[in-house]
Structures are given as C-alpha cells and as structure tokens.
Design a protein around this motif. Structure first.
Motif, PDB file in Angstrom:
ATOM      1  N   ASN A 341      -8.367  -9.847   2.160  1.00 25.66           N
ATOM      2  CA  ASN A 341      -7.228 -10.725   1.914  1.00 25.66           C
ATOM      3  C   ASN A 341      -6.080 -10.007   1.220  1.00 25.66           C
ATOM      4  O   ASN A 341      -5.184 -10.647   0.662  1.00 25.66           O
ATOM      5  N   ILE A 342      -6.126  -8.681   1.244  1.00 25.83           N
ATOM      6  CA  ILE A 342      -5.096  -7.858   0.597  1.00 25.83           C
ATOM      7  C   ILE A 342      -4.392  -6.997   1.641  1.00 25.83           C
ATOM      8  O   ILE A 342      -5.045  -6.321   2.439  1.00 25.83           O
ATOM      9  N   LEU A 343      -3.070  -7.063   1.643  1.00 25.93           N
ATOM     10  CA  LEU A 343      -2.253  -6.152   2.439  1.00 25.93           C
ATOM     11  C   LEU A 343      -1.782  -5.028   1.542  1.00 25.93           C
ATOM     12  O   LEU A 343      -1.418  -5.263   0.379  1.00 25.93           O
ATOM     13  N   ARG A 344      -1.745  -3.796   2.064  1.00 24.55           N
ATOM     14  CA  ARG A 344      -1.276  -2.680   1.242  1.00 24.55           C
ATOM     15  C   ARG A 344      -0.534  -1.691   2.140  1.00 24.55           C
ATOM     16  O   ARG A 344      -0.793  -1.594   3.348  1.00 24.55           O
ATOM     17  N   ASP A 345       0.406  -0.975   1.529  1.00 27.17           N
ATOM     18  CA  ASP A 345       1.084   0.079   2.279  1.00 27.17           C
ATOM     19  C   ASP A 345       0.547   1.438   1.848  1.00 27.17           C
ATOM     20  O   ASP A 345      -0.354   1.536   1.003  1.00 27.17           O
ATOM     21  N   GLU A 346       1.089   2.498   2.416  1.00 26.93           N
ATOM     22  CA  GLU A 346       0.572   3.843   2.164  1.00 26.93           C
ATOM     23  C   GLU A 346       0.752   4.276   0.721  1.00 26.93           C
ATOM     24  O   GLU A 346       0.019   5.120   0.212  1.00 26.93           O
ATOM     25  N   GLU A 347       1.735   3.709   0.036  1.00 24.12           N
ATOM     26  CA  GLU A 347       1.990   4.077  -1.359  1.00 24.12           C
ATOM     27  C   GLU A 347       1.152   3.271  -2.339  1.00 24.12           C
ATOM     28  O   GLU A 347       1.141   3.565  -3.542  1.00 24.12           O
ATOM     29  N   GLY A 348       0.469   2.243  -1.846  1.00 25.65           N
ATOM     30  CA  GLY A 348      -0.400   1.464  -2.717  1.00 25.65           C
ATOM     31  C   GLY A 348       0.172   0.142  -3.184  1.00 25.65           C
ATOM     32  O   GLY A 348      -0.442  -0.539  -4.016  1.00 25.65           O
ATOM     33  N   HIS A 349       1.337  -0.244  -2.664  1.00 27.39           N
ATOM     34  CA  HIS A 349       1.838  -1.577  -3.021  1.00 27.39           C
ATOM     35  C   HIS A 349       0.937  -2.602  -2.342  1.00 27.39           C
ATOM     36  O   HIS A 349       0.683  -2.525  -1.134  1.00 27.39           O
ATOM     37  N   ALA A 350       0.425  -3.552  -3.098  1.00 24.12           N
ATOM     38  CA  ALA A 350      -0.579  -4.492  -2.597  1.00 24.12           C
ATOM     39  C   ALA A 350      -0.108  -5.930  -2.743  1.00 24.12           C
ATOM     40  O   ALA A 350       0.548  -6.296  -3.725  1.00 24.12           O
ATOM     41  N   LEU A 351      -0.477  -6.754  -1.747  1.00 27.91           N
ATOM     42  CA  LEU A 351      -0.131  -8.173  -1.730  1.00 27.91           C
ATOM     43  C   LEU A 351      -1.389  -8.982  -1.464  1.00 27.91           C
ATOM     44  O   LEU A 351      -2.075  -8.774  -0.455  1.00 27.91           O
ATOM     45  N   LEU A 352      -1.679  -9.914  -2.358  1.00 32.27           N
ATOM     46  CA  LEU A 352      -2.833 -10.799  -2.208  1.00 32.27           C
ATOM     47  C   LEU A 352      -2.408 -12.063  -1.481  1.00 32.27           C
ATOM     48  O   LEU A 352      -1.403 -12.687  -1.847  1.00 32.27           O
TER      49      LEU A 352
END
Length: 431
Positions: A341-352
């Motif tokens: 249930n977590i989206l993340r980009d290559e730099e590590g920014h994460a969205l729940l």
C-alpha cells in the motif's frame, strides 16, 4: 478455470489444483479421484449448500474456497481435513459455525459477508491462525478462547455489532493489522468535510488498478488541463469493511507529504456511485512490494533481486513513520500498513494509500497505535533484509525488535520512532 468435462474424462488426473465454477449444486464424485494429489480446491461461484463426508478423503488439501455459494452453515466435515491451512467462505448465508467445523491446522480463515452471530470456542484450538477475516457479519463478541491464538497477526472485524472489544485482543503479541470500523465501538469520524467534483467535469481515461473496494482510473479534469485519479467504490462489503468507512478515513486524514493526496469527493455519478478524486501519482512511483500470497499469508512479497541503498531505505521508513504519526494524532489507525500500500520513487519519497481497513479509534487509544507500530516493525524488518551493501546498523535492528516486542505496552510510539530514524542522518521535519 477447469471444466466438469475435464474432471469426468480424467484429463486432470494428478492435478494439485482444481477450479470449478459452473453452477454446481453438489460436488461431483470424480473429484475424489484426485484425493492423493489435490492441494487447492476452488468451488467459489456455484450453488452449493453443503459438502459431502467424502471430502475428508482429500488428506493433502491445504486450501479450500467456497465463496459466493448458498451455505447457511459451515460444514462439520471441514474439521476433518488434516492438512487444511486456508479456508474461504466469503459471501454466503452462513449463520452457524459449529464447534467441529474448524480444523486446528488453520492459518487463514475468511468468513466475510455472512450472517454469523457467534464463533465457536473451538477457534481457540487453531493455534497456527494468523489471518482472520470476519467483516460484514453480526458478531457482538469474540470467544474468550481466542486469546490462545497468539499467532494472530491480522483481524478484520469491521461492519459487525461490537459495542466493546475484549482487552485481550489488544494484548495479542503478534497482532499488527486490525480493522473494526462500522461497529458501535469505533469512534465517530471527525474533520471529514471536503469539496466535491461533479462526474461531468471529468473525462475518464485508462484503468490504473482495481482493489477489493473499488476501481481506480486516470481522468482529465479542469477542461483536460489536469490529470487526476478517480476511485469509484463498488458499494459492496469488502474483505476489510465498508467502502463508506474507507472514504470517511481518507477525507479525515487530510493532507500530508507522505499520504496519497485526496482532492475531493465525487458527486453526481450517473449510477449514484460513491467515489473520490485524488492526485494522479505520475511516472517514477511504483509499489514498494506485492501483497501477501498463499504461502507468506501475512507478509508482503518483494521482487527477488530488489535492494535499497541506505539513504533510500531510511527515507522510505521515515516517511511512512511520519504518515502513521500524523494519522494517529487524528485518532486514525490505518489498519493495513503494508509495503503493497506504499508508492515510492527511486529517491525514496514514499506515499501511504488505501484506507480500506482504517478505523477511528479516538486520540487516547495508545494500544491501537502500538498495534500499528508492530506493522511498521514488520515493514522495517523487510526493508532491512534488502539493505544494499554492508549489513544494516544494529541500532535499526534493535528498533525492529522494539517495535515487535510481544509486550504491546513496551513498544515505542510513532513520535519516538521518527526521532530514532532521524538520528541516522535524515533531516528533521517532512522529507
């Protein structure tokens, strides 16, 4: 999907899995010719109301699905299946679960969307039980014998009739994912007002995904100048609970740098469907992991070769801890704090995201927060197993152990966790 003809003409001899959905009113006897090999039997979507005593011949059967049938009770013969680990009877008419119907070997039990008022005390003998899905029934209490189920990690109790939950539930040593919205015991939603966007203001594009509670599509808004994501709720009971509870939690959560942003409620749908309009999370973001499978049961499944640079890993962990801290400050337990249930980009920014299992617990319930802390401990443990380069610092492994302490009250809270993670070189505040 297999066919009845294939079963009857012997084409499936030696099969380990059988899927039959063809309007069955009884189980064809030819199935028992697979007694020496059959491990997974899926009979969902038929017209069955009982199971024959011969079912006990399937000694190797590990998984049995009988959802969307006409059962009014859970057949006793199921209790005689010695190898059964997973049992699914979602969306039947089950009102009675007898003492003899639950085999002690169960790890995963799904009884969602039935008419059950009481569970048998024999469930306390299911010591391997890890996952229990009971949303959408008529339960008002749990048997005290369930306190023996010390391996329980995930329980769905949403949309029942609980006015109080037993104290022992909040002291189970491994419980990490709990949902009980839609019960009198759950607190009322607060801060859930939001604007609305009319259906005819949106131009729907491709489907982005579909979950238990709804379908998410990309859409154009504001005369096509802005892309958004639109979630249309199915309006049905899901494994986690009621879509209305999910929508209320999404809106009450508000804006946060590490939550998927919600723009407004959907209004004026031509079929009166309920929905949300959210920010479209563009390219560069991917799911951190896939959901649990039959084998892992309660733990997510990661790509085999995935590794995270320390700075990326810490940024993901800190971001999700910040999001959980903000939610619990508003009296919201996410209930499904998982990598999938977590989206993340290559730099590590994460969205729940995905609030399908969220519950309003009230701002004073520290034990609810500390149950979710164990879920975060599971997430951090999984990330550390994929630490790129040298071994992860022992201080982080200590934090995992602290978050997963069997004594629930001894676990840290999310404010403490964010401070501890901040000591590893990340800036304070939103990241």
């Amino acid at each position: 999907m297999d066919t009845l003809a294939q079963v009857r003409n012997g084409q499936l001899a030696g099969a380990t899995r059988l899927d039959l959905s063809c309007g069955l009113t009884e189980i064809p006897p030819e199935i028992f010719e697979l007694a020496e090999t059959l491990e997974i039997l899926n009979l969902s979507g038929n017209c069955l109301h009982d199971l024959p005593q011969d079912l006990a011949r399937l000694k190797k059967l590990r998984i049995l699905f009988c959802s969307q049938n006409n059962f009014e009770h859970l057949p006793d013969v199921i209790g005689n299946l010695p190898s059964l680990q997973m049992l699914g009877f979602k969306s039947n008419r089950i009102a009675r679960v007898d003492e003899a119907s639950l085999p002690p070997s169960l790890r995963w039990l799904i009884l969602t969307d039935n008419r059950i008022e009481q569970l048998p005390s024999s469930i306390g003998k299911c010591l391997p039980l890890q996952k229990l899905m009971l949303a959408g029934n008529r339960l008002s209490r749990l048997p005290e014998e369930m306190a023996r189920c010390v391996n329980l990690e995930l329980i769905r109790l949403a949309a029942n009739q609980f006015e109080v939950l037993p104290d022992w539930l909040f002291h189970l040593p491994k419980l990490s994912w709990l949902a009980y919205s839609g019960n009198p015991v759950a607190a009322d939603a607060t801060g859930s007002r939001a604007g609305s966007i009319a259906w005819d203001e949106l131009e729907l594009m491709e489907k982005l995904g579909e979950g238990a509670s709804g379908v998410i599509s990309r859409a154009r808004w504001q005369n096509g100048s802005r892309h958004v994501a639109v979630k249309i709720f199915k309006g049905e009971m899901t494994s986690d609970g009621l879509p209305a509870s999910e929508k209320a939690a999404c809106l009450a959560a508000g804006a946060h740098p590490h939550l998927v942003p919600v723009i407004a409620e959907l209004a004026s749908h031509p079929e009166d469907a309920s929905g949300l309009v959210m920010e479209w999370i563009g390219g560069g973001f991917t799911n951190l992991a896939g959901p649990p499978d039959f084998q892992s049961c309660t733990r997510d499944v990661y790509a085999e070769d995935i590794r995270f640079p320390p700075s990326v890993l810490l940024k993901i962990a800190r971001g999700i801890a910040e999001a959980a801290r903000a939610l619990h400050a508003k009296g919201i337990m996410h209930g499904d704090l998982y990598a999938h249930n977590i989206l993340r980009d290559e730099e590590g920014h994460a969205l729940l995201g995905d609030f399908g299992a969220a519950t309003f617990h009230g701002r004073t319930d520290r034990l609810a927060e500390k149950l979710e802390v164990r879920a975060f401990g599971c997430l951090l443990e999984e990330l550390l197993e994929r630490w790129e380069g040298s071994k992860a610092p022992e201080e982080l492994r200590d934090l995992v152990r602290h978050c997963m302490d069997p004594e629930v009250a001894r676990r840290p809270g999310f404010p403490e966790i964010t401070v501890l993670l901040g000591a590893f070189g990340l800036p304070s505040g939103p990241i």
